[in-house]
Design a protein around this motif. Structure first.
Motif, PDB file in Angstrom:
ATOM      1  N   UNK A   1      29.565  35.689  40.477  1.00  0.00           N
ATOM      2  CA  UNK A   1      30.296  35.181  41.640  1.00  0.00           C
ATOM      3  C   UNK A   1      30.736  36.397  42.443  1.00  0.00           C
ATOM      4  N   UNK A   2      30.308  36.462  43.727  1.00  0.00           N
ATOM      5  CA  UNK A   2      30.745  37.602  44.543  1.00  0.00           C
ATOM      6  C   UNK A   2      32.070  37.275  45.224  1.00  0.00           C
TER       7      UNK A   2
ATOM      8  N   UNK B   1      26.587  34.318  30.170  1.00  0.00           N
ATOM      9  CA  UNK B   1      27.641  35.259  30.558  1.00  0.00           C
ATOM     10  C   UNK B   1      28.056  34.992  32.011  1.00  0.00           C
ATOM     11  N   UNK B   2      29.345  35.171  32.279  1.00  0.00           N
ATOM     12  CA  UNK B   2      29.880  35.033  33.634  1.00  0.00           C
ATOM     13  C   UNK B   2      30.330  36.405  34.099  1.00  0.00           C
ATOM     14  N   UNK B   3      29.874  36.774  35.280  1.00  0.00           N
ATOM     15  CA  UNK B   3      30.225  38.070  35.870  1.00  0.00           C
ATOM     16  C   UNK B   3      30.868  37.780  37.220  1.00  0.00           C
TER      17      UNK B   3
ATOM     18  N   UNK C   1      37.809  37.332  43.274  1.00  0.00           N
ATOM     19  CA  UNK C   1      37.533  35.899  43.287  1.00  0.00           C
ATOM     20  C   UNK C   1      38.740  35.164  42.709  1.00  0.00           C
ATOM     21  N   UNK C   2      39.049  34.036  43.303  1.00  0.00           N
ATOM     22  CA  UNK C   2      40.178  33.237  42.813  1.00  0.00           C
ATOM     23  C   UNK C   2      39.893  32.739  41.409  1.00  0.00           C
ATOM     24  N   UNK C   3      40.940  32.678  40.607  1.00  0.00           N
ATOM     25  CA  UNK C   3      40.820  32.231  39.215  1.00  0.00           C
ATOM     26  C   UNK C   3      40.256  30.808  39.147  1.00  0.00           C
ATOM     27  N   UNK C   4      40.589  29.977  40.103  1.00  0.00           N
ATOM     28  CA  UNK C   4      40.104  28.602  40.130  1.00  0.00           C
ATOM     29  C   UNK C   4      38.598  28.520  40.235  1.00  0.00           C
ATOM     30  N   UNK C   5      37.977  29.455  40.956  1.00  0.00           N
ATOM     31  CA  UNK C   5      36.516  29.465  41.077  1.00  0.00           C
ATOM     32  C   UNK C   5      35.865  29.687  39.720  1.00  0.00           C
ATOM     33  N   UNK C   6      36.421  30.598  38.928  1.00  0.00           N
ATOM     34  CA  UNK C   6      35.873  30.881  37.607  1.00  0.00           C
ATOM     35  C   UNK C   6      36.073  29.683  36.682  1.00  0.00           C
ATOM     36  N   UNK C   7      37.210  29.018  36.787  1.00  0.00           N
ATOM     37  CA  UNK C   7      37.475  27.853  35.948  1.00  0.00           C
ATOM     38  C   UNK C   7      36.508  26.719  36.293  1.00  0.00           C
TER      39      UNK C   7
END
Length: 145
Positions: A69-70, A108-110, A115-121
Motif C-alpha cells: 500500500x503506497x 506479507x503486507x508492506x 498510510x492510515x491504520x484503517x487501510x491496513x485493517x
C-alpha cells in the motif's frame, strides 16, 4: 456542672477528633474510584517501541505474496519479480486464486508508514476473507542502528 465546662464559663479543650466526616469522604472517594477505574484502561496512549527483528527465513521454491500500500492508498500485488496495481476489490479474488494453486505461499503486507491504520485493517480483513490464515507485516529496521 458536668461536661466540658468549668466554673466561670470557660470551655475545657476537647482531646478527641470526630472522624465520621473523614469516613464519609473516604467512602465517597472509594465509590468514585471503583466506577472510574475500569474506564481508565480503555483509552491508554501507547507509544510503540522501535526494535530490530530477525528476518524470516524464506523457503527456496516459495515466493511470498506481497501486497503493498503506497501513501496514496493504492494497492500493488507482487509475486516474485512481477508487481501489478490492483483495486481493493480485486485483492480478495486474486489472492484466493493464487492460494488455490499454491496453498502454502506466505502472505506479507508492506505498507507505507503514512498510510492510515484503517487501510491496513481493511486489507487484512479482505485477506482473511480470501482464506489467508497468517499475514506477515514487512518493516525496516530503525535508522539509528
Amino acid at each position: 456542672m458536668q461536661g466540658p465546662f468549668k466554673r466561670g464559663g470557660q470551655r475545657k479543650p476537647m482531646g478527641e477528633i470526630n472522624v465520621v466526616p473523614f469516613i464519609d469522604v473516604m467512602l465517597v472517594l472509594l465509590v468514585i474510584f471503583m466506577i472510574t477505574a475500569p474506564m481508565l484502561n480503555q483509552g491508554v496512549d501507547v507509544e510503540l517501541p522501535q526494535v530490530s527483528s530477525e528476518p524470516i527465513e524464506s523457503q527456496e521454491n516459495n515466493d511470498p505474496i506481497i501486497i503493498s500500500i503506497d501513501r496514496e492508498g493504492q494497492y500493488y500485488l507482487s509475486l516474485g519479480e512481477d508487481s501489478t496495481q490492483v483495486s481493493a476489490e480485486d485483492i480478495t479474488r486474486r489472492v484466493s486464486a493464487i492460494l488455490e494453486q499454491r496453498p502454502d505461499a506466505p502472505v506479507m503486507v508492506r505498507g507505507d508508514q503514512n498510510v492510515a491504520y484503517g487501510e491496513v485493517v481493511v486489507l487484512m480483513s479482505n485477506l482473511q476473507r480470501s482464506g489467508v490464515a497468517n499475514v506477515g507485516l514487512i518493516s525496516e529496521p530503525p535508522q539509528n542502528e
